[in-house]
Every structure is written in structure tokens, then in C-alpha cells.
Design a protein around this motif. Structure first.
Motif, PDB file in Angstrom:
ATOM      1  N   LEU A   1       0.830  -1.207   0.000  1.00  0.00           N
ATOM      2  CA  LEU A   1       0.000   0.000   0.000  1.00  0.00           C
ATOM      3  C   LEU A   1       0.865   1.257   0.000  1.00  0.00           C
ATOM      4  O   LEU A   1       0.584   2.217  -0.723  1.00  0.00           O
ATOM      5  N   GLU A   2       1.925   1.253   0.801  1.00  0.00           N
ATOM      6  CA  GLU A   2       2.833   2.404   0.840  1.00  0.00           C
ATOM      7  C   GLU A   2       3.480   2.638  -0.521  1.00  0.00           C
ATOM      8  O   GLU A   2       3.645   3.781  -0.949  1.00  0.00           O
ATOM      9  N   THR A   3       3.840   1.572  -1.203  1.00  0.00           N
ATOM     10  CA  THR A   3       4.453   1.696  -2.524  1.00  0.00           C
ATOM     11  C   THR A   3       3.496   2.367  -3.494  1.00  0.00           C
ATOM     12  O   THR A   3       3.872   3.279  -4.230  1.00  0.00           O
ATOM     13  N   PHE A   4       2.230   1.929  -3.492  1.00  0.00           N
ATOM     14  CA  PHE A   4       1.239   2.547  -4.370  1.00  0.00           C
ATOM     15  C   PHE A   4       1.011   4.008  -4.000  1.00  0.00           C
ATOM     16  O   PHE A   4       0.901   4.866  -4.873  1.00  0.00           O
ATOM     17  N   GLU A   5       0.936   4.296  -2.708  1.00  0.00           N
ATOM     18  CA  GLU A   5       0.732   5.675  -2.267  1.00  0.00           C
ATOM     19  C   GLU A   5       1.901   6.557  -2.691  1.00  0.00           C
ATOM     20  O   GLU A   5       1.704   7.660  -3.203  1.00  0.00           O
ATOM     21  N   ASN A   6       3.127   6.061  -2.492  1.00  0.00           N
ATOM     22  CA  ASN A   6       4.310   6.841  -2.862  1.00  0.00           C
ATOM     23  C   ASN A   6       4.362   7.076  -4.365  1.00  0.00           C
ATOM     24  O   ASN A   6       4.686   8.174  -4.813  1.00  0.00           O
ATOM     25  N   GLN A   7       4.060   6.070  -5.159  1.00  0.00           N
ATOM     26  CA  GLN A   7       4.067   6.210  -6.608  1.00  0.00           C
ATOM     27  C   GLN A   7       3.009   7.213  -7.051  1.00  0.00           C
ATOM     28  O   GLN A   7       3.247   8.047  -7.909  1.00  0.00           O
ATOM     29  N   ASN A   8       1.848   7.139  -6.425  1.00  0.00           N
ATOM     30  CA  ASN A   8       0.768   8.068  -6.769  1.00  0.00           C
ATOM     31  C   ASN A   8       1.151   9.496  -6.398  1.00  0.00           C
ATOM     32  O   ASN A   8       0.867  10.427  -7.140  1.00  0.00           O
TER      33      ASN A   8
END
Length: 93
Positions: A66-73
């Protein structure tokens, strides 16, 4: 594809550890989202739904994903919440 012995072992594991079955199901859904040939908008919606399912699951093992997706977004759009809708909670149903 699993062979017969793998299916038996998985059934035993999933019976004893239902969270493991749920986590495996979420993993498979994510794989399907990335393998599905669809428009970017549909993919974002499917990913947002998956994200909400992971949050509802409440298992911390998915936090890094989830953190990876949030950071990418955040890098791409400057948003602080991944794939939010216009609803007050940010959840997409």
C-alpha cells in the motif's frame, strides 16, 4: 496451477489459517488487475477497490504494498491518498 498434493496442503493451511487464504486471494486479485488488458481508468478503479479490500482486511503484511502505491501516486500526481473518489471517506465502492 497446483497439483493434487499442493491443493490438499493448501486446503489444510487455509482451514487452520483463514487469514492466509484471504491474503492469498488478495494477492491473486492484484495479479489479475495487472494482467488484465483494460483501460487505465478501469485499472485504477479495480486497483482502488483492491486497495480498499486490503485496508478492510487489516493485516499489516500488505502495508508495504500500500505504501508503494501511495508513494508512486504522490510522485505522479501530488495526491496524498491513492485513487480516491469524490466521497468524503475516499473509498470507492
Amino acid at each position: 496451477k497446483w497439483n493434487d498434493q499442493q491443493r490438499i496442503r493448501a486446503r489444510i493451511l487455509f482451514t487452520k489459517f483463514p487469514d492466509l487464504e484471504m491474503a492469498y486471494g488478495l494477492f491473486l486479485k492484484l495479479v489479475d488487475i495487472f494482467n488484465e488488458k483494460t483501460s487505465a481508468g478501469v485499472a485504477r478503479l479495480n486497483l482502488a477497490r483492491w486497495y480498499n479490500e486490503v485496508e478492510a482486511f487489516g493485516n499489516n503484511e500488505f502495508n508495504k504494498v500500500l505504501e508503494t502505491f501511495e508513494n508512486q501516486n504522490n510522485v505522479q500526481t501530488g495526491n496524498t491518498i491513492l485513487l480516491t473518489s469524490s466521497s468524503p471517506t475516499g473509498k470507492i465502492r
